[in-house]
Design an enzyme around this catalytic site. Sequence first.
Site, PDB file in Angstrom:
ATOM      1  N   SER A 146      45.233  53.479  49.438  1.00  0.00           N
ATOM      2  CA  SER A 146      44.016  53.263  48.652  1.00  0.00           C
ATOM      3  C   SER A 146      42.715  53.523  49.404  1.00  0.00           C
ATOM      4  CB  SER A 146      44.018  51.850  48.089  1.00  0.00           C
ATOM      5  OG  SER A 146      44.165  50.908  49.129  1.00  0.00           O
TER       6      SER A 146
ATOM      7  N   GLU B 156      29.651  42.109  43.830  1.00  0.00           N
ATOM      8  CA  GLU B 156      30.039  41.501  45.093  1.00  0.00           C
ATOM      9  C   GLU B 156      30.891  42.516  45.844  1.00  0.00           C
ATOM     10  OE1 GLU B 156      31.674  41.069  42.239  1.00  0.00           O
ATOM     11  OE2 GLU B 156      33.497  41.996  43.012  1.00  0.00           O
TER      12      GLU B 156
ATOM     13  N   LYS C  72      37.908  52.799  45.160  1.00  0.00           N
ATOM     14  CA  LYS C  72      36.898  52.020  44.426  1.00  0.00           C
ATOM     15  C   LYS C  72      35.913  52.892  43.639  1.00  0.00           C
ATOM     16  CE  LYS C  72      38.028  47.769  45.798  1.00  0.00           C
ATOM     17  NZ  LYS C  72      38.678  46.841  44.844  1.00  0.00           N
TER      18      LYS C  72
END
Lengths: 264, 412
Positions: free
Chosen positions: B385, B120, B98
Amino acid sequence: MELAHELHNRLEQKPILLMTHLVLGYPSLEDNRLVIEQMAANGVDCIELQIPFSEPIADGPVILKANQDSLETGITVEQCFTFAREMADRFPQVCFLFMTYYNIVYAQGEETFLGRTREIGLWGTIIPDLPPEEGQSYLQLSRELGLAAITFFTPTSTSARMEEVAGQGNGFVYCVARKGVTGKQTELDSSIEAYLKRCKGATALPLAVGFGISSRADIDRLTGMAEMAVIGTATIKLVDEQGPGAVGPFIAGLLAGSCQPAAE
Amino acid sequence: MSKDYSRYPHQYPDATGHFGEFGGSYIPPELQVEMDKITKAYLTISKTQRFIEELRSIRTHYQGRPTPVFHADRLSELVGGAQIYLKREDLNHTGAHKLNHCMGEGLLAKFMGKKKLIAETGAGQHGVALATAAAYFGLECEIHMGEVDIEKEAPNVIRMKLLGATVVPVSFGLKTLKEAVDSAFQAYLKDPVNSIYCIGSVVGPHPFPMMVRDFQAVVGIESREQFLEMTGELPDVVCACVGGGSNAMGIFSAFLNDPVRLVGVEPGGRSLNLGDHAATAAFGKPGLIHGFKCYLLQDEQGEPAPVYSIASGLDYPGVGPEHSQLKDEERVSYGIADDRETLDAFYQLSRIEGIIPALESAHAVAHATKLAKEMEHGSILVNLSGRGDKDLEFVTETYGFNMEEAEQKLSL
């Protein structure tokens, strides 16, 4: 008759029209019925019937919650259509419109949704998340069916954009009066006069000014600058706090003194 | 291959943000004005040398990139069949992919003169990454998170607070990712001038699906080079989990123009009944949510369906518009890993390789082991990830410390 015509006819009788809004199924269809009776009895011209959707991205917290609470009761789109037909039959003096988000229309298919909207006697639809760029077939179908397809102006729209948008819709243009989502802030922005002048210059369609109007003073201020005042969250809050019976006196108070024929 | 990807990613989306029939911008006009500004800023600023150089420097010195590609030798041997390689995004700063787009978005915000980042978060990975970016750039940060997820992902909530972010609990609806998006949108609309909305995946209205993909493309670019250098050839399969689909788009983007099979893995949850999973590409139909068109899990009325996954970062009823297009073009296939298979992979990778994966990423590992068995030889590159630290408490308390214990809990 086409909605813009109807509104212009009404404007020969009074200086400004009134549109109210409610979320179908909130707190219940029974309460909606009581509220609409009072709105109709007190001379409301148009009523937006919002078909609930769980992601109402143009709405503020009050309407968001109303949408979600309504959905929790298990309300269906079918029930909304049945209810809207009943209202349109009972109160022919009111122009009812569906307001909802595009996925509700898309799931049913534009042709079916709009065809049925026409068939049950509604005047048009307001789909705040469908810009003209994405809504070409919706606009075309609405025109063919004689339904109003409401487009939006915002204070940040350029005049060129206003002309472009208004040229694609019909019925009236919904002028967003303040920045942000519905139900916020309490005073009309001081630059509203200049903004509405710009709106007027961009279209011959009636202007409905919404998002946050809640008092008689707001409506007086709009008279002469716009054709229709829109009451959104104010009545929802009223029903929440005082029950459906409070809506009639509230509407009567908003319109008192402003219902005389235009001085001509 | 039906479509030409030779100039990818420049070909997609088109100028109005469409990936075929998907994507676009289904939002109120007030918001559109802001999106247009972000699009314009992104398309100009992100192509300047200043921006590119600063982002590259951040990638190297702050994020610790490139992250390695690792041959999971023991796992491959245990599973049998194809060799499994892992792109170690769990080693990216903050422990997940991210941060790749958050640093890009933060840098863009800085160039645009914004004061505050709003977003969010589901599992908290995006929230932590954005709070990190905000701290790095000296910006305010407001993260909206469902109460259910706040409970489940306590360590990430603590991280966000330590990083200086305000965590806003979302208490309506299912209190998870979908509601957190609504809440964050509302907050952004209150002050779009000073704040910028940083969506957590390749979803939302244009330009987000494009922008987030572009910032995540570093994963694909690196791993393609690394894999070539390690093995002298391209992998046969590239596999990644898909919630909104950001890590998958990141790694897929570098291989779209290659003869490489691309597989997205969606959460099969508890069962394949509506409400028990979040396998959107597999079971959704086209619809609109949060301002874009995509495959959407919904009821016959058009109401987005409730979704569930053991991994908080995957329980979203929509999926990125580009994934929706890639599915229709059959360029990417979408598989499913359920909760049981995911837990199995979670425990297995921890024991066999000493890598505790995020539950999200464990979906990709689970599916890759299935594919490896089917393939007699060849190679699979999995985007690992994120790391599993955030899930430790939840997994061990709910399911125990190994698959035997978990089987007992699952059969209850």
